[in-house]
Design an enzyme around this catalytic site. Structure first.
Site, PDB file in Angstrom:
ATOM      1  N   HIS A 176       0.834  -1.211   0.000  1.00 43.18           N
ATOM      2  CA  HIS A 176       0.000   0.000   0.000  1.00 43.18           C
ATOM      3  C   HIS A 176       0.868   1.260   0.000  1.00 43.18           C
ATOM      4  CE1 HIS A 176      -3.627   2.394   1.197  1.00 43.18           C
ATOM      5  NE2 HIS A 176      -2.702   3.142   1.796  1.00 43.18           N
ATOM      6  N   GLU A 177       1.799   1.336   0.917  1.00 41.05           N
ATOM      7  CA  GLU A 177       2.624   2.549   1.004  1.00 41.05           C
ATOM      8  C   GLU A 177       3.501   2.689  -0.235  1.00 41.05           C
ATOM      9  OE1 GLU A 177       1.471   4.386   3.180  1.00 41.05           O
ATOM     10  OE2 GLU A 177       0.544   2.883   4.471  1.00 41.05           O
TER      11      GLU A 177
HETATM   12  N1  ARG Z   1      -1.527   8.000   4.325  1.00 35.72           N
HETATM   13  C1  ARG Z   1      -1.439   6.979   5.335  1.00 35.72           C
HETATM   14  C2  ARG Z   1      -1.893   5.700   4.649  1.00 35.72           C
HETATM   15  O1  ARG Z   1      -1.204   5.135   3.908  1.00 35.72           O
HETATM   16  C3  ARG Z   1      -2.235   7.237   6.546  1.00 35.72           C
HETATM   17  C4  ARG Z   1      -1.875   8.444   7.315  1.00 35.72           C
HETATM   18  C5  ARG Z   1      -2.897   8.743   8.316  1.00 35.72           C
HETATM   19  N2  ARG Z   1      -2.512   9.806   9.173  1.00 35.72           N
HETATM   20  C6  ARG Z   1      -3.365  10.412   9.991  1.00 35.72           C
HETATM   21  N3  ARG Z   1      -2.921  11.346  10.741  1.00 35.72           N
HETATM   22  N4  ARG Z   1      -4.614  10.131  10.077  1.00 35.72           N
HETATM   23  O2  ARG Z   1      -2.991   5.277   4.700  1.00 35.72           O
HETATM   24 ZN    ZN Z   2      -2.833   5.111   2.251  1.00 36.58          ZN
END
Ligand code: ARG
Ligand code: ZN
Length: 874
Positions: free
Chosen positions: A301-302
């Site tokens: 995912h990342e």
């Molecule tokens: N973008 C991140 C993901 O891969 C999640 C980050 C969430 N951060 C937050 N402060 N809610 O899903």
């Molecule tokens: Zn994400």
């Protein structure tokens, strides 16, 4: 009360100033951190009249110094107002130097720069960068970052940031520095730094075009042996994205760092992902199969975010699902390719249908693209992520894989380096397909779970079969009236002998496009009364009803070629029975399971070896959460009692079969994380669970033996749960102590140990939970521990959380109030079970409401908690 304002999508305006570059310097000192930021600012040509520069800065952020083109500006030009720093007037092009001072050791919110054990790290999404320095902290301001880190060399030998390391050196006093340069313009939410004494697993990847990318995964030295699985997953994900989406990685280095204190799962910072240890560390001895799969999917995912999120990012936070929904769809497709697709699909749909549908039915219901929010952190939801993924999946289904791929190619190509909207995504799909997707876009703007009612009619003389579909959608907050959705309804028709009809398309599955409130679809050349298999592979995120008889459900369970629908037929069969038994229980009647139901399970067990992974799913009753979501009024005691009754009755009636399948699936070789082995363990441990429902000393011995002799956490943990939740109280205590002694130095294993106890459904759970909060392995600042005890108790131990004396509700409210001071994001997330008060009977409703009221009456809440509580009480 310091209530933050509501922000509306309709109020969006483009940024008036752009930042050509930002050079950051972090001096990590013992007590605090000094941050200097040098911005090259330029007025946007679209706004020739603009004179006011607006920078975001958290209220707690300490401004030390400010220079505009090298001069300290007159104080009348500078104003701090709420979360903003305003400079007015400013010239068209200028340099701005800002110095701030941070106290990372005191940062318990885990946003911005903070300490995780002895390591500095950051979390900037969504709005953490404004806790580091004053900056236009909005995703449509993209800039080129360079970052210099200065720190004590012995304590912090590793200094990391985004991009490539370009220079480094030593300083007096045992200090050293490293400068990183990220050539890709990015929004501030993708900024990251890490400083610590870390070990690293290194590997490399050769991209399709032949470039070499260094891969580094960092963790504490003791965890070095737990990084291999994540590395393999990373390489598989990189290859998969090249093959399936034609996307290559763009920097020369890709780093992942594991930290123990993290609010969420992981973060896709450009070139420097930061991960919750729970989503990256994996070792057979300490990690279950579910843990291995989670690591694989989160790593993927990342990684996938590098294109869907980083190269093409969001214009504003209302567009969050642009990157999250799409990226979840991508990681789901990846996992389906790596493992069994139907099994993966069942897991996804189970989450969507229980937790996301429940969100849609509650006070926080919102569209995939919300129209307003107070605190964006509250919108990292199942709706934005999982339903957002389902919406992208529908586009894939409607357009077909090939056209969809053309659409993503166009989207990436057209918007590379831009910050865009979900409309832009759909536009690319329209342009490649020539289709009008205006109506489809309602999925982004209308909240709620649509209902489909399907009826049929067969005309034997005309050999014609008619399917009529009626759609509706219940009201949600601020949206009382809904208009029809455009959705793909995938169907097949079965003959009386179980064979599929070949449909007009020449295939056995046909895609119907539902667009109207009521619509009839006609199938010609149907030479016998068919049985419909509807919503194959869960082709749309809806609640579908069709009046199947029990016998028809059993037939589908046996013959449907669609793996997902076979499973679902089994679930529907069980759900009907569950509902009847709940009513009997509430009337105080004795409970019994019909013989034909037991026979169905017997047949499932008989054929279990054919597809052990799917069989384990088929042999699992609907979860308490799913039963609750489908109840008119949730009665947690009845639900728990009925489900336990069904488990025990099935265990008794089929005892020898459970035992036989358990023994047949005894593994001979050493542990391996291969799909076939995961499937075998899953089926075997399902059997163990039923056997242990019988409270028989012989089966207890079996579980204890499995606990002692297994060489992996999957089998050991399954045995632990089965004993710890059994009626054998002394054995439960003993096995928990033994497990604690064996694993007390493994933090992630201790989370599991905490969770087993918090989710123990037997009476007295709350007092045990309170003791756990005092246990040395607990840490009230660590989100993983909070989740393992407080969240697990309130969300996965319904029968105890909903105790009649309201003790569970009071306990949760107490902790939310404590946590709100420390970590508002986590506090707000814990509220979920209380927000669902309308789903319960009047007595519980009043008790739950009273706790919400108590929270809001204390005043001085964070925006996070205030938003959720106030919306829940509306
Ligand atoms: N973008 C991140 C993901 O891969 C999640 C980050 C969430 N951060 C937050 N402060 N809610 O899903
Ligand atoms: Zn994400």
């Amino acid at each position: 009360m310091s209530v933050k304002p509501v922000i509306y999508l309709k109020d969006y305006t483009a940024p008036k100033f752009q930042i050509d570059s930002i050079a950051l310097r972090f001096d990590l000192e013992a007590e605090s951190t000094r941050v200097t930021s040098l911005l090259k600012v330029r007025r946007h040509p679209d706004f020739p009249e603009a004179t006011q520069l607006q920078l975001d800065g958290h209220e707690s952020l300490e401004l030390v110094g400010l220079r505009l083109n090298g001069q300290v500006p007159d104080s009348s030009l500078v104003r701090r107002q709420g979360e903003q720093l305003l400079l007015d007037p400013v010239p068209e092009v200028f340099d701005l130097e800002i110095e701030t001072r941070l106290y990372p050791a005191e940062n318990t919110a885990l946003e911005g720069l903070y300490l995780s054990d002895d390591m500095y790290c950051t979390q900037c999404e969504a709005e953490g960068f404004r806790r580091i320095t004053f900056y236009p902290d909005r995703p449509d301001v993209m800039s080129v970052f360079s970052t210099t880190l200065v720190a004590d060399k012995a304590r912090f030998p590793i200094l990391l940031s985004n991009g490539n390391p370009v220079e480094q050196g030593d300083l007096d006093g045992g200090r050293h520095w490293v400068t990183w340069q990220d050539p890709f313009p990015k929004p501030a939410y993708l900024f990251a730094l890490v400083a610590g004494d870390l070990s690293c697993l290194e590997d490399h990847f050769i991209t399709a075009s032949g470039r070499r990318v260094a891969l580094q995964i960092y963790a504490e030295r003791k965890d070095l042996e737990k990084l291999e699985h994540a590395m393999t997953a990373l390489k598989n994900a990189m290859r998969w994205d090249e093959q399936v989406y034609g996307r290559e990685y763009d920097l020369d280095i890709y780093m992942i760092v594991a930290v123990d204190f993290f609010n969420m799962g992981a973060m896709e910072n450009k070139g420097l992902n930061i991960f919750n240890t729970a989503c990256v560390l994996a070792h057979p001895r300490t990690t279950t199969d579910a843990g291995f799969q989670r690591v694989e999917s989160v790593v993927a995912h990342e990684y996938f975010h590098n294109w869907s999120g980083n190269r093409v990012t969001c214009r504003d936070w209302f567009q969050l699902s642009l990157k999250e929904g799409f990226t979840v769809f991508r990681d789901q497709s990846f996992s389906a390719d790596m493992h069994s697709a139907p099994v993966q699909r069942v897991d996804e749909v189970a989450i969507l249908r229980t937790a996301q549908f429940a969100e849609d039915a509650g006070p926080m219901a919102h569209p995939v693209r919300p129209a307003s929010f107070i605190e964006i952190s509250n919108f990292y939801t199942l709706t934005v992520y999982e339903k957002g993924a389902a919406v992208v999946r529908m586009l894939h289904t409607l357009l077909g894989a090939e056209t969809f791929r053309k659409g993503t190619d166009l989207y990436f190509d057209r918007h590379d380096g831009q910050a865009v909207t979900t409309d832009d995504f759909v536009k690319a799909m329209e342009d490649v397909s020539g289709r009008d997707l205006t109506q489809f876009k309602r999925w982004y703007s209308q909240a709620g779970t649509p209902r489909l009612e399907v009826t049929d009619e067969y005309d034997a003389v005309a050999q014609r079969y008619l399917l009529t579909v009626r759609q509706s959608c219940p009201p949600t907050p601020e949206q009382s009236e809904k208009v029809p959705f455009h959705l793909p309804l995938s169907v097949g028709l079965l003959r009386a002998d179980g064979q599929p009809f070949i449909l007009a398309t020449g295939q056995t599955t046909q895609l119907l496009e539902v667009t109207q409130a009521e619509q009839t679809f006609c199938f010609d050349g149907i030479d016998e009364q068919p049985l419909p298999s509807l919503l194959r592979d869960f082709s749309a995120p809806v609640k579908l009803s069709y009046a199947y008889t029990q016998q028809q459900l059993r037939f589908l369970l046996q013959h449907d070629e669609d793996g997902f629908n076979r499973w679902d037929a089994g679930q529907q069969l069980s759900m009907r029975l569950v509902q009847q038994l709940i009513e009997s229980f509430q009337r105080g009647e004795a409970l019994a399971l019909p013989k034909d139901y037991i026979d169905t399970w017997k047949a499932l067990l008989q054929n279990a070896s054919e597809d052990p992974a799917m069989s384990a799913l088929l042999l699992t009753l609907p979860s308490e959460a799913y039963i609750s979501e489908n109840a008119a009024v949730i009665d947690p005691v009845a639900i728990h009692h009925v489900r336990q009754f069904m488990r025990k009755t099935l265990a008794e009636a089929l005892e020898s079969s459970w035992l036989r399948v358990y023994q047949q699936h005894d593994g001979e070789q050493a542990y391996s994380p291969e799909a076939a082995e995961i499937a075998r363990r899953s089926l075997r441990n399902t059997c163990l669970g039923y056997l242990m429902a019988l409270d028989s000393p012989a089966h207890l011995a079996l579980a204890q033996q499995q606990f002692e002799t297994s060489d992996n956490m999957t089998d050991q943990f399954a045995a632990l749960v089965s004993v710890a939740h059994s009626g054998f109280r002394d054995s439960a205590d003993d096995i928990l102590t033994e497990f604690l002694n064996q694993w007390q130095h493994e933090s992630l294993v201790m989370n599991q140990w905490l969770m087993v106890q918090s989710t123990d459904p037997r009476p007295g759970a709350l007092s045990r939970v309170k003791q756990l909060l005092e246990h040395p392995v607990y840490d009230s600042r660590n989100p993983n521990k909070i989740r393992a005890v407080i969240a697990a108790f309130c969300q996965q131990n319904a029968v105890n959380f909903h105790a009649e004396d309201a003790s569970g509700y009071r306990f949760l409210a107490d902790h939310i109030l404590l946590l709100d001071k420390q970590n508002p994001q986590i506090a707000a997330r814990l509220l979920t079970p209380l927000t669902r008060w309308r789903r319960y009977a009047p007595a519980r409703q009043a008790q739950m409401q009273a706790q919400l009221q108590r929270i809001i009456d204390t005043g001085n809440l964070s925006g996070d908690v205030y938003e959720v509580v106030s919306k829940s009480l509306k």
